[in-house]
Each structure stands twice: as structure tokens, then as C-alpha cells.
Design a protein around this motif. Structure first.
Motif, PDB file in Angstrom:
ATOM      1  N   SER A   9       0.841  -1.185   0.000  1.00 49.11           N
ATOM      2  CA  SER A   9       0.000   0.000   0.000  1.00 49.11           C
ATOM      3  C   SER A   9       0.885   1.247   0.000  1.00 49.11           C
ATOM      4  CB  SER A   9      -0.901  -0.017   1.224  1.00 49.11           C
ATOM      5  OG  SER A   9      -0.115   0.014   2.394  1.00 49.11           O
ATOM      6  N   PRO A  10       0.418   2.417  -0.366  1.00 52.51           N
ATOM      7  CA  PRO A  10      -0.928   2.713  -0.855  1.00 52.51           C
ATOM      8  C   PRO A  10      -1.108   2.318  -2.327  1.00 52.51           C
ATOM      9  CG  PRO A  10       0.380   4.704  -0.834  1.00 52.51           C
ATOM     10  CD  PRO A  10       1.239   3.627  -0.245  1.00 52.51           C
ATOM     11  N   HIS A  11      -2.341   2.004  -2.644  1.00 53.71           N
ATOM     12  CA  HIS A  11      -2.651   1.565  -4.003  1.00 53.71           C
ATOM     13  C   HIS A  11      -3.196   2.715  -4.841  1.00 53.71           C
ATOM     14  CE1 HIS A  11      -1.931  -2.441  -2.420  1.00 53.71           C
ATOM     15  NE2 HIS A  11      -2.649  -2.064  -1.383  1.00 53.71           N
ATOM     16  N   PHE A  12      -3.351   3.880  -4.195  1.00 56.70           N
ATOM     17  CA  PHE A  12      -3.693   5.108  -4.915  1.00 56.70           C
ATOM     18  C   PHE A  12      -2.479   6.015  -4.873  1.00 56.70           C
ATOM     19  CE2 PHE A  12      -8.573   5.874  -4.596  1.00 56.70           C
ATOM     20  CZ  PHE A  12      -8.767   4.908  -5.553  1.00 56.70           C
TER      21      PHE A  12
ATOM     22  N   PRO B   9      -8.933  11.131  -3.028  1.00 56.21           N
ATOM     23  CA  PRO B   9     -10.284  11.026  -3.585  1.00 56.21           C
ATOM     24  C   PRO B   9     -11.185  10.251  -2.617  1.00 56.21           C
ATOM     25  CG  PRO B   9      -8.650   9.868  -4.957  1.00 56.21           C
ATOM     26  CD  PRO B   9      -7.902  10.553  -3.881  1.00 56.21           C
ATOM     27  N   LYS B  11     -14.492   8.857  -3.227  1.00 56.55           N
ATOM     28  CA  LYS B  11     -15.100   7.715  -3.930  1.00 56.55           C
ATOM     29  C   LYS B  11     -16.088   6.939  -3.070  1.00 56.55           C
ATOM     30  CE  LYS B  11     -11.319   7.139  -7.153  1.00 56.55           C
ATOM     31  NZ  LYS B  11     -11.581   6.902  -8.545  1.00 56.55           N
ATOM     32  N   PRO B 160     -10.603   5.878   1.019  1.00 52.66           N
ATOM     33  CA  PRO B 160     -11.499   5.986  -0.131  1.00 52.66           C
ATOM     34  C   PRO B 160     -12.357   4.716  -0.278  1.00 52.66           C
ATOM     35  CG  PRO B 160      -9.265   6.594  -0.748  1.00 52.66           C
ATOM     36  CD  PRO B 160      -9.198   6.046   0.647  1.00 52.66           C
ATOM     37  N   TYR B 161     -13.468   4.832  -0.953  1.00 45.76           N
ATOM     38  CA  TYR B 161     -14.399   3.738  -1.274  1.00 45.76           C
ATOM     39  C   TYR B 161     -15.226   3.233  -0.081  1.00 45.76           C
ATOM     40  CZ  TYR B 161     -12.325   2.883  -5.924  1.00 45.76           C
ATOM     41  OH  TYR B 161     -11.887   2.991  -7.208  1.00 45.76           O
ATOM     42  N   PRO B 323      -7.819   1.617  -0.593  1.00 49.15           N
ATOM     43  CA  PRO B 323      -6.608   1.779  -1.404  1.00 49.15           C
ATOM     44  C   PRO B 323      -5.416   2.384  -0.666  1.00 49.15           C
ATOM     45  CG  PRO B 323      -8.481   2.945  -2.354  1.00 49.15           C
ATOM     46  CD  PRO B 323      -8.908   2.480  -1.022  1.00 49.15           C
TER      47      PRO B 323
END
Lengths: 314, 440
Positions: A9-12, B9, B11, B160-161, B323
Motif C-alpha cells: 500500500s498505498p494503491h492510490f 479522492p 469515492k 477511499p471507497y 486503497p
């Protein structure tokens, strides 16, 4: 079963890349480039093209020679080229401009490891080397002829050299100095264009206010203290381009906020020292170089203390 | 002053999707280690019939948690599996019969004082449902209750998400307040602070509505900046004190409990149904219809994805969790764990690894670190293998939130380096300690 990607991680990741930061700097330099064409004619574009080409080709050539990954696409060499051009007088012999680009990229940047590794600002260092080597051509300033694209070669003085010689009566008006209608390097004369670019960088978050405010503020305050015309000092010479575009160079200046303040104040003090008591009329480039050398120490001094929250109570 | 964070973000596509229960999968595989601590010891054997809520493995040691079945069916086998973290753990595979018959053992526990309350929480198999998986009863076992000033209830949900905690706050608000009453009664706490990011207005409204009618409950609307839900950040931003390095929230007089954990405890004391199912958010660029679903623990990710209508495209990367801190699973047969709060399936574009370029010394990582670490300097010290420098840089403070990697324009693997550097420092500290003891 299909193979899934496995990674830590992070995956963003954020939108910012080295390339789009450099692109922002190029965009921010466009007003200064336009101003240089307005005041010094089309020849300034030629100087610009030579500097950019020289920087980009030097980077390409050096990396090819050393079998390093090609980093031209990160646009940093192009930025160096533009800033170098804006730091040269319009009548500089083109081979000298090209040599400046080679010095900036090969000697100052690549020999120390490439992007992010150079301890000194490539453009400022190249300018200093050119100035010492070719003091004649590098201090012959064209008289600005606004909106004359193909001006005749007439040389005159810069506001700072006038002040140094005590010819303050001949100084251009503040408005001319603000707009850039004075003698000087291609891109340093128009404070207006540089401030527009600087504000763009601030809005885009590429730079923070600390360095320019500390740098320009110190020059203004010290000028007042020394009984000089603070406004003329702030608006003339390479102060604006240095404060917004060169003292904010990432790799050769401190990354911490207080470090940036110290760096700016230090640059301001050295600039004033050279301008008022030194041999040269302008001291911005030297101030940058000296503060660049002090950067690692400033950073060490101003590193934030991690939030450890005190000792664990046993 | 509040600790800073970064804008990621949001999301939160599923914030308005009330969770739906999926049909029982054909088989479930329940790992014995879904918590921090020792794996549980299986108490069933091959061929045994198990029922919903039945104990299938008991806690082994103090920091451990029992495991129950979320389905009725037959134990197919007890096997070993590799977890996404790379550990081998025993796993109980159950073939379901679809009857979902509830075990007789599922009845409200006898709770009358603090000890019996903590024992009940322990029996419930509860682990921190925010994601860390720390057994909740250990957290509640406060030695000196007079030191406990407040309970911080974590409803920040900053990844996020993910919206499963959001849904808990909206759909199960009464359970959360039931949990608050239990803590008030047995832990004698007088002050409760619910921290929620301000991108969840519906949840804040619901919590405020009930808080106004309850003594000592404050709802703290927090800026929606990541990592607002990180324990240290949340405690500082709601309670104003910094948890010391290497310490626990209790060192500053609080315990932190996730909203869903609290709602679960309350429900468990009421019904006796242990932790056997999870509400999870299923989202990500590869998912056709993002949803919140309730699934039995042990359900394979492939079954979960199928239950929401499958994928738009072949997922390239699938995560347990969000994420920013989620863990990439090795394959789609990986089961839903007790502490799974989301499955994020990314398509090829979203999962594409970024190109790493040289550090340009922009300082984004150190200026955006919530704990004011200097990842750039840590990377250098790690590369040069200087454990003493790593110690001075406090790399062991890093909570691996991922802010530095997120903001890095050069896309450098800063969190990964921090993790490796932490291991170097641990080894160094252990060696030093051994030498010190040897000298004595």
C-alpha cells in the motif's frame, strides 16, 4: 486463475508527477518570455531556443554517454534552459548561451547525479561562470524598445548599475521597472510578468510563499534600513526571477518551511551586501549559490521534530 | 490545532447503499488467524456438522480470539493456507447446507459486572473491526479504570471507497448507543467522543440526534482529510492529546473503539450471536455495481464479487480494505476475514503501477506526514544502512498511512522503505539489547 498484482500500500497515488510540476514551471515562465519579446524583440526567442536546445541536448548526450536512463521527458532540462535564457542579456553571443546550457546541465546537474542531486542551482551557477568568463558580453545591456520586434542594438545601463554609480536621477520610473521597460537580462526586468508566474506556481502548490516572501521582504527591509530606495531595489535586477523561480528550486534549497524562510532571508542579506558594498552591481546569483551550499545545514537545523508525544508512562 | 492530513479522492459511491445479505456460498474457508496475536486452535474435525454461531476454534493465549462458524454445514477439511500477509495458518473449510440452522449455544451471555462483560466480549470472537484486528477485549481490560477519561469512538472512515462504517452509523445507530451504555455501565466512563469525517452528513446527523438525548456523548465532525481515522490522529484531533511513541491510547487516558465494533458488542450482549458475518463495501473500478453486502466470514472473494453482479473487466488487483492501507490479496479464493471492511477490485488501469522516477527533493513527503517524519531522510538512512540515524529519525513512529507515497511526485515507494527501515531498526534494537544483557 488469473494472476493478481501484489504490491505494498498505498494503491492510490496522487496526480502530481515530476513532469507535470516542471510543466507548471514552464507555464509560469511564459509571461516572462512574452515580456522579453515585447521589450527586447524577437532575438530573445533565439537566445531562449539556443539555451533550451543546449540544455536538452546536453542532458540527452550525457545520459547516452553514461548509459543512464533518458530523463529529458521530465522537462527539468527544458526548465533550466528557459531560466538560463531569461538570465542572459539579449545580445549575448549565441555560442556563449549554448556553453551556458552545457555548463548548467553537464557540470552542475549531471556530474552530481542528475535531477534532484545537484547542490547548486544550474542556471544561477552557469550565469555566474559565464559572467566571470565573458564579463564584457554578459554585462552589455540592450536598451529596451517596447513592441519593436527587431530593435537596433543600443546598449545602456541597468537600474542597479545606475544606482551603483550614483546616477539615481536617470532611474526609470517605478512603472517602467514594474512592467519591465528597463535594461537588464531577458526575463528579469518585468516584475509584473514574474509575479504573475509566481502567483500561478503558488496557486498550483508547486512552491510555497515562504521563500519569495522572505527573500523579497529581506531585500525591501534591508534597503530601508540602509537608507536606499526599497521599491527600486525590489523591482530591479534579478530579484523577482530568483525569488520565485530559482530560490524555489527543489533540489538545491531546503524542503522544510522554516528552512525556506532562512534560505530566503539569507539570500536577501547577501544580495543587499553585494549590491550596496560589493564590486558587482547585482548579487542575486551569488546569494543563491552561497545559500545553496548552506542548504544541507539549514535543513538539518530546521527538520521538524517527529510527533512522538513525550515519553511512555510506565 | 489539528494534525494535518492530505486530500485523497473520497469515492464513497456506496454511502447510500444499505447493505444486502448475500445468498450463502457453497463453501467457506475460515482462517484461524484473523486477529493480531496467536492463531486460534480448531475444536472441530473433518466430517463434523457445524451450525451458525458454533465455536470452531478456541483462543490460544491471552492475545488471541475464538472463531465461530457463520454457516451451517459439514467440515470438509482442516488445512493450511497462505494469508495475504504471507503467513501460513490453519483454515477450516466448511461445505454449507443452506439451512443456516443456528446453534443452541447462541444465547445472550450472562453479564453482570466488568469481568463478565469482558469475558463475554472475549467469547464473542470480536476483533477491532476498523481493520487492525486487535482483539477488543484486550483493549477493554483496563487495569486502572480511574485513568480512563474518555472513549473515542472511531467513525472517521477516511479510506477511499469504504462506507461500511457509514452504514453502521446510519442503519445501526441504536446499537452504537447501546454499546455506549454498556461501556458507561461496566467501564464507568463518563465521556464519549464520536469522531466522524464531515463527508458523511447523514451519519453525523443521526449520531447528533441520539447524542443530544444521551449524557456525555459528543459528536465531533472532522475535516475529511486522510488519515483522520488513524488512531493517533483521531485521538489528537478529538481529545487533544498525542499518544506517545510505542504507547497505547490508554497512556493519554482513552480507549479507541470503532463504531462497527461497538455496535457488534451491543448486539452480541443482546443476542449472543458471535462475530460470524461482516458488512463489507464492494467497490473499485473493476466492480460493475458497487454495493454494501453482509457476508459470512470465510466467504471467498470470488463469491462476494459474483454476488454483486460480477466485474466489468478482469480485476488486476484486489484489496482487503481501502486503497490507502489495504492489503493486496494473492488470488480471488482469499476469504473474507473478521476485520475485512471492504473488498476493492481494481481494473488494469487503476492497478497499473506508477513509474518511479528520481527524488526531486520537493519535500512533499515530509511536509505532508501527519506525524512530521522525514521519509526522504529515512530512505537515505535505510539505503546507507544506518540504524542509528533511523532511530533518530523515529521511523518506528510511522503508522504506514501512505500519505508520503501518495503525494510523492516521483512515485517513490516511501511507505515500503519505511516498513523495511522499521525492520532494520527492530533488528538493531534487539541486537543492542542482547549486547547490553551480555555485558551484564
Amino acid at each position: 486463475m488469473n494472476k493478481l498484482i501484489s504490491s505494498v500500500s498505498p494503491h492510490f497515488r496522487g496526480q502530481r508527477t515530476t513532469q507535470n510540476i516542471m510543466l507548471d514551471v514552464i507555464i509560469a515562465l511564459i509571461p516572462a518570455v512574452i515580456a522579453s519579446v515585447i521589450f527586447f524583440g524577437l532575438k530573445s526567442l533565439l537566445v531562449l531556443a539556443v539555451c533550451v536546445a543546449s540544455c536538452v541536448l546536453s542532458e540527452l548526450g550525457f545520459e547516452k554517454l553514461c548509459k543512464k536512463e533518458n530523463t529529458v521527458s521530465d522537462l527539468s532540462a527544458a526548465v533550466t534552459g528557459i531560466i538560463l535564457a531569461l538570465n542572459l542579456p539579449v545580445d549575448v553571443p549565441l555560442w556563449q548561451a549554448a556553453l551556458g546550457g552545457i555548463i548548467a546541465i553537464v557540470v552542475v546537474k549531471q556530474l552530481f547525479g542528475g535531477i534532484g542531486q545537484n547542490f547548486a542551482n544550474p542556471a544561477a551557477t552557469a550565469r555566474i561562470i559565464l559572467m566571470t568568463a565573458f564579463s564584457g558580453t554578459l554585462t552589455s545591456w540592450a536598451v529596451p524598445q517596447a513592441f519593436n520586434l527587431l530593435p537596433d542594438a543600443v546598449t545602456g545601463a541597468t537600474p542597479l548599475s545606475m544606482i551603483a554609480k550614483g546616477e539615481t536621477a536617470d532611474l526609470p520610473t517605478y512603472l517602467d521597472m514594474f512592467l519591465g521597460n528597463t535594461g537588464g537580462c531577458l526575463g528579469e526586468t518585468s516584475a509584473l510578468a514574474l509575479v504573475i508566474g509566481g502567483v500561478y506556481l503558488l496557486i498550483r502548490g508547486v512552491i510555497t510563499w515562504h521563500t519569495p516572501v522572505a527573500f523579497i521582504g529581506t531585500v525591501a527591509v534591508m534597503s530601508l534600513v540602509c537608507g536606499q530606495d526599497a521599491l527600486a531595489q525590489v523591482l530591479s535586477g534579478g530579484l523577482m526571477i530568483a525569488a520565485f523561480f530559482m530560490a524555489t528550486d527543489y533540489s538545491s534549497t531546503p524542503a522544510t518551511k522554516w528552512g525556506k524562510v532562512i534560505f530566503g532571508v539569507g539570500c536577501g542579506l547577501i544580495t543587499i551586501l553585494i549590491r550596496f558594498w560589493g564590486n558587482f552591481p547585482e548579487g542575486v546569483s551569488f546569494s543563491l549559490l552561497i545559500m545553496n551550499i548552506l542548504t544541507p545545514y539549514i535543513e538539518k537545523l530546521t527538520r521538524a521534530k517527529p510527533l512522538t508525544g513525550g515519553a511512555v508512562k510506565k | 490545532m489539528k494534525l494535518k492530513g492530505i486530500r485523497v479522492p473520497h469515492k464513497k459511491n456506496t454511502a447510500h447503499a444499505a447493505p444486502v445479505r448475500i445468498s450463502v456460498p457453497k463453501t467457506v474457508r475460515i482462517p484461524m488467524s484473523m486477529h493480531i496475536g496467536k492463531p486460534a486452535k480448531p475444536v472441530v474435525k473433518r466430517g463434523d456438522r457445524v451450525l451458525v454461531g458454533q465455536l470452531i476454534a478456541e483462543a490460544d493465549g491471552f492475545i488471541s480470539a475464538p472463531v465461530h462458524s457463520g454457516v451451517s454445514g459439514k467440515v470438509l477439511k482442516i488445512d493450511e493456507m497462505m494469508t495475504a500477509m504471507g503467513f501460513k495458518v490453519p483454515v477450516v473449510e466448511i461445505e454449507t447446507d443452506g439451512l443456516q440452522e443456528v446453534a443452541e449455544t447462541v444465547k445472550p451471555p450472562d453479564v453482570h459486572d466488568l469481568d463478565s462483560f469482558i469475558a463475554a466480549v472475549r467469547e464473542s470472537g470480536d476483533v477491532g473491526l476498523g481493520g487492525a484486528g486487535f482483539p477488543t477485549f484486550v483493549k477493554l481490560s483496563v487495569k486502572d479504570l480511574s485513568k480512563l477519561e474518555a472513549v473515542v469512538i472511531n467513525g472517521a472512515e477516511c479510506e477511499p471507497y469504504i462506507t461500511s462504517d457509514t452504514r453502521t452509523m446510519i442503519d445501526r445507530a441504536e446499537d452504537i448507543f447501546g454499546g455506549i451504555e454498556l461501556l458507561r455501565k461496566y467501564l464507568k466512563v463518563k465521556r464519549f467522543i464520536i469522531g466522524i469525517e464531515n463527508n458523511k452528513p447523514e451519519a453525523i446527523e443521526k449520531m447528533r440526534f441520539l447524542a443530544e438525548r444521551t449524557d456525555g456523548v459528543e459528536v465531533c465532525a472532522l475535516p475529511s482529510v486522510y488519515p483522520q481515522g488513524g488512531e493517533k490522529v483521531l485521538v489528537y484531533n478529538t481529545f487533544g492529546k498525542m499518544i506517545p511513541k510505542g504507547g497505547l491510547p490508554l497512556d493519554v487516558g482513552v480507549i479507541v473503539i470503532n463504531v462497527t465494533t461497538l455496535a457488534f458488542i451491543s448486539k452480541y450482549i443482546e443476542t449472543g450471536m458471535p462475530l460470524v458475518e461482516k458488512c463489507i463495501t464492494v467497490d473499485g473500478s473493476a466492480v460493475k455495481e458497487p454495493k454494501n453486502v453482509i457476508v459470512p466470514v470465510g466467504t471467498a472473494i470470488s463469491d462476494v464479487l459474483e454476488s454483486v453482479g460480477g466485474c466489468k473487466s478482469e480485476p488486476a488487483k484486489v484489496l482487503y480494505g481501502g486503497p490507502m492501507m489495504g492489503i493486496a490479496v494473492p488470488d480471488l479464493s482469499a476469504p473474507i476475514l473478521k476485520n475485512t471492511n471492504a473488498i476493492v477490485a481494481m481494473d488494469e488501469k487503476e492497478a497499473a503501477p506508477p513509474k518511479v522516477t528520481p527524488c526531486i527533493n520537493c519535500g512533499a513527503c515530509l511536509n505532508d506526514c501527519p506525524l512530521r517524519l522525514d521519509p526522504r531522510a529515512i530512505s537515505r538512512a535505510y539505503k546507507k544502512n544506518e540504524p542509528e540515524d533511523l532511530k533518530n529519525l523515529c521511523v518506528d513512529l510511522c503508522m504506514e498511512c501512505g500519505c508520503c507515497s501518495f503525494v510523492c511526485p516521483a512515485k517513490r515507494h516511501l511507505v515500503q522503505t519505511n516498513k523495511l527501515a522499521k525492520a532494520v531498526l527492530r533488528e538493531y534494537a534487539a541486537k543492542q539489547k542482547a549486547e547490553k544483557e551480555g555485558a551484564k
